[in-house]
Design a protein around this motif. Structure first.
Motif, PDB file in Angstrom:
ATOM      1  N   THR A 120     -12.956  -5.053  -1.848  1.00 19.85           N
ATOM      2  CA  THR A 120     -12.353  -4.095  -2.926  1.00 19.85           C
ATOM      3  C   THR A 120     -11.504  -2.606  -2.404  1.00 19.85           C
ATOM      4  N   GLU A 121     -10.833  -3.499  -1.289  1.00 21.05           N
ATOM      5  CA  GLU A 121     -10.195  -2.405  -0.758  1.00 21.05           C
ATOM      6  C   GLU A 121      -9.035  -3.786  -0.255  1.00 21.05           C
ATOM      7  N   ASP A 122      -8.975  -4.294  -0.719  1.00 21.63           N
ATOM      8  CA  ASP A 122      -8.628  -5.269  -0.239  1.00 21.63           C
ATOM      9  C   ASP A 122      -6.747  -4.910  -0.731  1.00 21.63           C
ATOM     10  N   GLU A 123      -5.432  -4.530   0.579  1.00 22.05           N
ATOM     11  CA  GLU A 123      -4.848  -3.729   0.958  1.00 22.05           C
ATOM     12  C   GLU A 123      -3.804  -4.097  -0.526  1.00 22.05           C
ATOM     13  N   GLU A 124      -3.340  -5.983  -0.393  1.00 22.46           N
ATOM     14  CA  GLU A 124      -2.167  -6.667  -0.975  1.00 22.46           C
ATOM     15  C   GLU A 124      -2.510  -6.504  -2.162  1.00 22.46           C
ATOM     16  N   ALA A 125      -3.981  -5.895  -2.874  1.00 22.88           N
ATOM     17  CA  ALA A 125      -4.027  -5.669  -4.004  1.00 22.88           C
ATOM     18  C   ALA A 125      -4.023  -4.038  -4.559  1.00 22.88           C
ATOM     19  N   LEU A 126      -4.458  -3.615  -4.348  1.00 25.90           N
ATOM     20  CA  LEU A 126      -3.865  -1.972  -4.055  1.00 25.90           C
ATOM     21  C   LEU A 126      -2.106  -1.659  -3.773  1.00 25.90           C
ATOM     22  N   ALA A 127      -1.740  -2.398  -3.181  1.00 28.30           N
ATOM     23  CA  ALA A 127      -0.129  -2.609  -3.339  1.00 28.30           C
ATOM     24  C   ALA A 127       0.594  -2.912  -4.547  1.00 28.30           C
ATOM     25  N   THR A 128      -0.401  -3.948  -5.184  1.00 28.32           N
ATOM     26  CA  THR A 128       0.078  -4.351  -6.257  1.00 28.32           C
ATOM     27  C   THR A 128      -0.124  -3.184  -6.968  1.00 28.32           C
ATOM     28  N   ILE A 129      -1.617  -2.771  -7.751  1.00 28.83           N
ATOM     29  CA  ILE A 129      -1.562  -1.610  -8.241  1.00 28.83           C
ATOM     30  C   ILE A 129      -0.482  -0.785  -8.517  1.00 28.83           C
ATOM     31  N   ARG A 130      -0.451  -0.402  -7.274  1.00 27.81           N
ATOM     32  CA  ARG A 130       0.834   0.758  -7.166  1.00 27.81           C
ATOM     33  C   ARG A 130       2.705   0.694  -7.769  1.00 27.81           C
ATOM     34  N   LEU A 131       2.803  -1.257  -7.680  1.00 25.55           N
ATOM     35  CA  LEU A 131       4.032  -1.581  -8.485  1.00 25.55           C
ATOM     36  C   LEU A 131       3.979  -1.230  -9.982  1.00 25.55           C
ATOM     37  N   LEU A 132       2.591  -1.580 -10.235  1.00 29.03           N
ATOM     38  CA  LEU A 132       1.856  -0.849 -11.782  1.00 29.03           C
ATOM     39  C   LEU A 132       2.086   0.224 -12.194  1.00 29.03           C
ATOM     40  N   ASP A 133       1.728   0.942 -10.990  1.00 31.33           N
ATOM     41  CA  ASP A 133       2.574   2.672 -10.990  1.00 31.33           C
ATOM     42  C   ASP A 133       3.887   2.992 -11.444  1.00 31.33           C
ATOM     43  N   VAL A 134       5.037   2.626 -10.159  1.00 31.57           N
ATOM     44  CA  VAL A 134       6.201   2.160 -10.417  1.00 31.57           C
ATOM     45  C   VAL A 134       7.098   1.675 -11.437  1.00 31.57           C
ATOM     46  N   LEU A 135       6.304   0.953 -12.328  1.00 28.43           N
ATOM     47  CA  LEU A 135       7.033   0.211 -13.172  1.00 28.43           C
ATOM     48  C   LEU A 135       6.431   1.035 -14.798  1.00 28.43           C
ATOM     49  N   CYS A 136       5.633   1.646 -14.824  1.00 26.34           N
ATOM     50  CA  CYS A 136       5.262   2.934 -16.066  1.00 26.34           C
ATOM     51  C   CYS A 136       6.045   3.424 -15.630  1.00 26.34           C
ATOM     52  N   GLU A 137       6.344   4.328 -14.656  1.00 29.52           N
ATOM     53  CA  GLU A 137       7.690   5.490 -14.384  1.00 29.52           C
ATOM     54  C   GLU A 137       9.443   5.112 -14.368  1.00 29.52           C
ATOM     55  N   MET A 138       9.531   3.922 -13.931  1.00 30.19           N
ATOM     56  CA  MET A 138      11.174   2.750 -14.384  1.00 30.19           C
ATOM     57  C   MET A 138      10.657   3.160 -15.991  1.00 30.19           C
ATOM     58  N   THR A 139       9.766   2.213 -16.589  1.00 35.47           N
ATOM     59  CA  THR A 139      10.003   2.657 -18.104  1.00 35.47           C
ATOM     60  C   THR A 139      10.080   3.496 -18.875  1.00 35.47           C
ATOM     61  N   ALA A 140       9.810   4.619 -18.198  1.00 35.97           N
ATOM     62  CA  ALA A 140      10.215   5.427 -18.658  1.00 35.97           C
ATOM     63  C   ALA A 140      10.888   6.440 -18.799  1.00 35.97           C
ATOM     64  N   HIS A 141      11.775   6.013 -17.454  1.00 36.03           N
ATOM     65  CA  HIS A 141      13.702   6.090 -17.374  1.00 36.03           C
ATOM     66  C   HIS A 141      14.143   5.135 -18.369  1.00 36.03           C
ATOM     67  N   ALA A 142      15.129   6.527 -19.394  1.00 37.88           N
ATOM     68  CA  ALA A 142      15.760   5.519 -19.941  1.00 37.88           C
ATOM     69  C   ALA A 142      16.937   4.563 -19.902  1.00 37.88           C
ATOM     70  N   ASP A 143      17.634   4.736 -18.382  1.00 33.69           N
ATOM     71  CA  ASP A 143      18.621   3.973 -18.103  1.00 33.69           C
ATOM     72  C   ASP A 143      18.401   2.631 -17.515  1.00 33.69           C
ATOM     73  N   LEU A 144      16.688   2.631 -17.153  1.00 33.29           N
ATOM     74  CA  LEU A 144      16.207   1.631 -16.317  1.00 33.29           C
ATOM     75  C   LEU A 144      15.524   0.156 -17.509  1.00 33.29           C
ATOM     76  N   LEU A 145      15.398   1.374 -19.030  1.00 37.61           N
ATOM     77  CA  LEU A 145      14.110   0.843 -19.174  1.00 37.61           C
ATOM     78  C   LEU A 145      14.647  -0.598 -20.152  1.00 37.61           C
ATOM     79  N   SER A 146      15.788  -0.726 -20.699  1.00 35.72           N
ATOM     80  CA  SER A 146      16.159  -1.777 -21.586  1.00 35.72           C
ATOM     81  C   SER A 146      15.986  -3.494 -20.479  1.00 35.72           C
TER      82      SER A 146
END
Length: 476
Positions: free
Chosen positions: A295-321
């Motif tokens: 439940t505290e696997d560090e690789e899994a938690l790092a992957t969750i943070r990757l998703l957070d970054v992707l959400c932020e990046m796809t909200a940026h017009a220059d990065l979305l396409s």
């Protein structure tokens, strides 16, 4: 302006205790150099005298490094070294003339050598730490806004000084060495860091330990994130905890008050490719969190943070396409949403509704937002993109998204992102609109849920029409 006295006599190659007037003279100079007019009128001979004191005082430090028993005799020498550094530090404040004079005397190399000697001393003395800190402050001030001095500091300090200081147990030494690194870094010197990745990773680790310190933060946001090659090399070598720290700062940079500039965009496009590729390759590792042992696997938690970054990046017009067209990204997001949806139903685990709602602590909070962010990312990837809208339909993603909302009705953020995703999936897409309308007719879509989301199904002749009850589009 008073000047330090000449060096004291020497006996058998060992410096005698420094006379008190030398220390008093240095203190007087340090005080005088707090005033701009005194800095601007200082003769070069003053800095030669200070350098002489610094050199002779360093002999005692060298002796203590060779023979630890001599460390107890360092007090007077450390006092002189500290005050010499303070004097030089003050003299360099917004005064290029003094910076140039001090550099031309080779004072910078003497200071770097002393700082490296301090790291070798195995003694716990407050006076040593003070001298250490003042030496780093001097190097930072000597290089500030002076390209020639920056080059000299870099030449003498890199890489040994940074390798020695960035992981020091004293917080101020870490902060001041970070200040020196920030002050001397430029785009050409980033190549040196690529060949000495441990320094770059030490900066990230320093930020982890001291998030309140501005210098490691500025090094990462103002220098590292502008170098895609460095970020890619660092990410491959980092621990998962360090990766999370770097990803957090990437989010901070994109979501901060200062928007990305045109010059920033190419680097962040490259970061987006790295993060999307890593997520596609590793995202299934989050399923480890369904097991109590992980439940505290560090690789899994790092992957969750990757998703957070992707959400932020796809909200940026220059990065979305670029991310909308990234191979396999949308498919993998839908696949993962389906897997955690099933995992949450099959057994009681951190992805179950109860686990999301009642769990406390960082892990539960991160997982609670994971489903919302998967749906948010699907919505972003389908924004005004017919190909991706159709792809979600083909992968049976629309029923999955609607079902995900009904499973955890107590999570308002999940509902908001479902609304956002459905709007983007149905905008100018009659095929997806028809699918949802038929789902409602067959009882596969909850009418009350659709209304809550701002939609209703209207029958026009033999055709079912899904229409919005609000003209105002949702906000990201």
């Amino acid at each position: 302006m008073a000047a330090p006295r000449p060096p004291p006599a020497r006996l058998s190659g060992v410096a005698l205790p420094a006379p008190i007037p030398d220390l008093e003279a240095l203190r007087a100079l340090t005080a005088l150099f707090k005033e701009p007019r005194n800095r601007e009128t200082a003769p070069r001979t003053i800095f030669q005298r200070v350098l002489d004191i610094l050199k002779r005082s360093s002999h005692a430090v060298e002796l203590a490094c060779r023979d630890p028993a001599q460390a107890e005799h360092l007090a007077s020498s450390l006092q002189l070294i500290t005050e010499s550094f303070r004097c030089l530090r003050n003299a360099c404040i917004e005064c290029a003339v003094n910076q140039n004079a001090i550099r031309s005397l080779d004072t910078i190399s003497v200071a770097v050598d002393l700082v490296l000697l301090f790291r070798e001393l195995r003694v716990e003395q407050d006076s040593l730490l003070t001298a250490f800190r003042c030496g780093l402050q001097f190097l930072g001030n000597a290089a500030s806004r002076n390209a020639e001095s920056q080059a000299v500091v870099w030449m003498h300090a890199f890489p040994e000084l940074f390798l020695s200081c960035l992981n020091h147990p004293d917080k101020k030494i870490v902060a001041y060495s970070s200040m020196v690194l920030f002050t001397t870094l430029n785009s050409e010197r980033m190549k040196d860091l690529e060949e000495n990745l441990n320094i770059a990773i030490d900066v990230v680790a320093a930020h982890q330990r001291q998030p309140e310190s501005e210098w490691p933060f500025l090094i990462i946001t103002d220098h590292f994130l502008k170098s895609p090659e460095l970020v890619k090399a660092m990410y491959a070598k980092m621990s998962n905890q360090e990766r999370v720290a770097l990803l957090d700062l990437t989010i901070s940079r994109m979501a901060g008050d200062e928007p990305l500039t045109k010059d920033d965009v190419p680097a962040f496009l490259s970061h987006a490719q790295l993060i999307a590729s890593t997520f596609v390759d590793q995202c299934r590792v989050v399923l480890k969190l369904t097991s109590e042992q992980h439940t505290e696997d560090e690789e899994a938690l790092a992957t969750i943070r990757l998703l957070d970054v992707l959400c932020e990046m796809t909200a940026h017009a220059d990065l979305l396409s670029g991310l909308q067209a990234f191979p396999g990204l949308l498919e993998r997001v839908i696949d993962l949403l389906r897997l955690i949806h099933v995992a949450g139903h099959d057994t009681t685990n951190i992805f179950s509704t109860a686990g999301c709602v009642t769990g406390d602590g960082n892990v539960s909070n991160m997982v609670e937002g994971f489903k919302s962010h998967l749906i948010r990312l699907i919505g972003n990837l389908c924004y005004k993109n017919k190909e991706n809208q159709d792809k979600v339909n083909e992968l049976d993603g629309i029923p999955l998204i609607l079902d995900g909302c009904s499973v955890d009705d107590s999570n308002p953020f999940l509902t908001q992102w479902v609304v956002y995703a459905i709007r983007n999936l149905t905008e100018d897409n009659s095929r997806n609109q028809d699918l949802i309308a038929k789902m409602e007719e067959q009882g596969l879509a909850d009418t009350s849920l659709l209304k809550k989301m701002g939609f209703e199904v209207e029958k026009r002749g033999d055709k079912l029409i899904l229409r919005s009850t609000s003209d105002k589009p949702p906000q990201e």
